[in-house]
Design an enzyme around this catalytic site. Structure first.
Site, PDB file in Angstrom:
ATOM      1  N   ALA A   1     -11.038 -43.735 -18.174  1.00  0.00           N
ATOM      2  CA  ALA A   1      -9.608 -43.417 -18.036  1.00  0.00           C
ATOM      3  C   ALA A   1      -8.915 -43.229 -19.384  1.00  0.00           C
ATOM      4  O   ALA A   1      -8.024 -42.394 -19.516  1.00  0.00           O
ATOM      5  CB  ALA A   1      -8.907 -44.511 -17.237  1.00  0.00           C
ATOM      6  N   THR A  25      -5.624 -40.788 -20.972  1.00  0.00           N
ATOM      7  CA  THR A  25      -4.279 -41.344 -21.177  1.00  0.00           C
ATOM      8  C   THR A  25      -3.542 -40.588 -22.277  1.00  0.00           C
ATOM      9  O   THR A  25      -2.328 -40.408 -22.207  1.00  0.00           O
ATOM     10  CB  THR A  25      -4.310 -42.855 -21.512  1.00  0.00           C
ATOM     11  OG1 THR A  25      -5.253 -43.090 -22.544  1.00  0.00           O
ATOM     12  CG2 THR A  25      -4.665 -43.681 -20.304  1.00  0.00           C
ATOM     13  N   PHE A  45      -4.455 -45.558 -13.131  1.00  0.00           N
ATOM     14  CA  PHE A  45      -3.723 -46.059 -11.959  1.00  0.00           C
ATOM     15  C   PHE A  45      -4.041 -47.522 -11.673  1.00  0.00           C
ATOM     16  O   PHE A  45      -3.392 -48.170 -10.879  1.00  0.00           O
ATOM     17  CB  PHE A  45      -3.972 -45.173 -10.731  1.00  0.00           C
ATOM     18  CG  PHE A  45      -5.314 -45.340 -10.097  1.00  0.00           C
ATOM     19  CD1 PHE A  45      -5.510 -46.278  -9.104  1.00  0.00           C
ATOM     20  CD2 PHE A  45      -6.394 -44.558 -10.498  1.00  0.00           C
ATOM     21  CE1 PHE A  45      -6.753 -46.438  -8.509  1.00  0.00           C
ATOM     22  CE2 PHE A  45      -7.630 -44.717  -9.919  1.00  0.00           C
ATOM     23  CZ  PHE A  45      -7.810 -45.658  -8.918  1.00  0.00           C
ATOM     24  N   ASP A  77      -9.927 -35.544 -13.341  1.00  0.00           N
ATOM     25  CA  ASP A  77      -8.853 -34.594 -13.608  1.00  0.00           C
ATOM     26  C   ASP A  77      -9.306 -33.201 -14.047  1.00  0.00           C
ATOM     27  O   ASP A  77      -8.490 -32.294 -14.140  1.00  0.00           O
ATOM     28  CB  ASP A  77      -7.904 -35.181 -14.665  1.00  0.00           C
ATOM     29  CG  ASP A  77      -8.663 -35.737 -15.876  1.00  0.00           C
ATOM     30  OD1 ASP A  77      -9.533 -35.024 -16.410  1.00  0.00           O
ATOM     31  OD2 ASP A  77      -8.370 -36.879 -16.281  1.00  0.00           O
ATOM     32  N   HIS A  93     -17.044 -39.649 -10.392  1.00  0.00           N
ATOM     33  CA  HIS A  93     -16.114 -39.959  -9.302  1.00  0.00           C
ATOM     34  C   HIS A  93     -15.533 -38.704  -8.661  1.00  0.00           C
ATOM     35  O   HIS A  93     -14.540 -38.775  -7.962  1.00  0.00           O
ATOM     36  CB  HIS A  93     -14.998 -40.883  -9.810  1.00  0.00           C
ATOM     37  CG  HIS A  93     -15.508 -42.232 -10.241  1.00  0.00           C
ATOM     38  ND1 HIS A  93     -14.807 -43.086 -11.067  1.00  0.00           N
ATOM     39  CD2 HIS A  93     -16.680 -42.862  -9.974  1.00  0.00           C
ATOM     40  CE1 HIS A  93     -15.520 -44.184 -11.273  1.00  0.00           C
ATOM     41  NE2 HIS A  93     -16.660 -44.065 -10.637  1.00  0.00           N
ATOM     42  N   CYS A 152     -15.060 -28.263   8.945  1.00  0.00           N
ATOM     43  CA  CYS A 152     -15.866 -27.053   8.738  1.00  0.00           C
ATOM     44  C   CYS A 152     -16.315 -26.890   7.281  1.00  0.00           C
ATOM     45  O   CYS A 152     -17.014 -25.952   6.959  1.00  0.00           O
ATOM     46  CB  CYS A 152     -15.096 -25.809   9.197  1.00  0.00           C
ATOM     47  SG  CYS A 152     -13.800 -25.297   8.052  1.00  0.00           S
ATOM     48  N   SER A 204     -13.588 -49.738 -20.374  1.00  0.00           N
ATOM     49  CA  SER A 204     -14.037 -51.094 -20.661  1.00  0.00           C
ATOM     50  C   SER A 204     -15.367 -51.369 -19.954  1.00  0.00           C
ATOM     51  O   SER A 204     -15.910 -52.453 -20.033  1.00  0.00           O
ATOM     52  CB  SER A 204     -12.980 -52.098 -20.218  1.00  0.00           C
ATOM     53  OG  SER A 204     -12.630 -51.836 -18.867  1.00  0.00           O
ATOM     54  N   ASN A 225     -12.829 -47.814 -27.908  1.00  0.00           N
ATOM     55  CA  ASN A 225     -11.950 -48.262 -26.836  1.00  0.00           C
ATOM     56  C   ASN A 225     -10.907 -49.206 -27.416  1.00  0.00           C
ATOM     57  O   ASN A 225     -11.203 -49.943 -28.347  1.00  0.00           O
ATOM     58  CB  ASN A 225     -12.755 -48.978 -25.748  1.00  0.00           C
ATOM     59  CG  ASN A 225     -11.952 -49.176 -24.468  1.00  0.00           C
ATOM     60  OD1 ASN A 225     -11.357 -48.221 -23.957  1.00  0.00           O
ATOM     61  ND2 ASN A 225     -11.906 -50.392 -23.962  1.00  0.00           N
TER      62      ASN A 225
END
Ligand code: ZN
Length: 257
Positions: free
Chosen positions: A21, A25, A32, A105, A120, A131, A195, A217
């Site tokens: 994530a 940012t 989220f 995204d 993801h 369909c 993380s 990070n």
């Protein structure tokens, strides 16, 4: 200051990037799962984000799911930041083999990256549950295609579902295998903006057996003990400074010995 980072990457023959994530940012897409996001969600919906973004919740209350999803997980104006663009350049230069991301995204592709394993899934892909007709993000965001905010298939009237891995759903096997192979074959891995607490995706990172592991990070990660270099700065800032980097070794696919 980041001289050792620069030299590790210059010497890499097969680099893999594993991001979370924090990579997005800096493009204005908040995590989220963050504290404020969670509090806000509980106030508004009476459920945690994890509950709402789950398979069973989607089936039970698609209206609430889509209300949360469209407000909190879709950022139509977000643009790639220097982390995305530097990684795309490194792929073109031939020493970055793949980007593995937990983000949904599509910003790596916007920046020009070709080999992207989206653990993801992606908000850019959407399918009718009945369909399997394909729909773009623009389609599902257009209220004219929705009933109560839920996008409806214009072929069969079925509910359209994002190709995003919801809680309770399994990750795509071919994506996992591709990512695992890229990690196993890499000599250098950069883990950025995560993380590494979200499983099973994070478990993949533990498969790395290469020469150098770099963690970028803002907070501690589950792999800190194994890292050759840890940098506690924003990923876009760090990678942006390396956009001019020239690799010392061969092009992937043309390697000798
Ligand atoms: Zn359909």
């Amino acid at each position: 200051m980041n001289q050792s980072l620069r030299s590790i990457i210059e010497n890499s023959r097969r680099l893999v990037f594993f991001g979370g994530a924090g990579v997005s940012t800096e493009s204005g897409i908040p995590d989220f799962r963050s504290e404020t996001g969670l509090y806000h969600t509980m106030q508004m919906y009476g459920h945690s984000p994890e509950e709402i973004i789950s398979h069973s919740f989607f089936l039970k209350s698609p209206e609430t799911f889509y209300d949360f999803y469209k407000k909190n997980m879709i950022y139509l104006d977000a643009k790639p930041n220097p982390a995305h663009s530097t990684l795309a350049v490194w792929e073109k230069l031939g020493f970055l083999s793949a980007v593995i991301t937990q983000n949904i995204d599509g910003l790596h592709q916007d920046a020009g990256s070709k080999k992207v394993y989206e653990l993801h899934g992606s908000v850019r892909r959407n399918y009718c549950m009945d369909c399997h007709a394909f729909y773009t993000l623009a389609y599902i965001m257009d209220e004219a295609n929705c009933i109560g905010g839920v996008p409806i298939c214009n072929q069969c009237g079925g509910i359209v579902k994002p190709d995003v891995v919801l809680y309770e759903e399994a990750l795509d096997g071919s994506v996992i295998n591709g990512a695992m192979k890229a990690i196993e074959e890499a000599d250098v891995m950069i883990v950025g903006g995560t993380s590494l607490v979200v499983y099973p995706a994070a478990g993949l990172a533990h498969g790395f057996r290469g020469r150098k592991l770099i963690l970028i990070n803002k907070g501690a990660t589950a792999l800190d003990g194994r890292a050759d270099l840890t940098i506690g700065k924003p990923i876009g800032e760090v990678l942006g400074e390396l956009a001019d980097l020239v690799p010392l070794y061969g092009i992937i696919g043309e390697e000798k010995k």
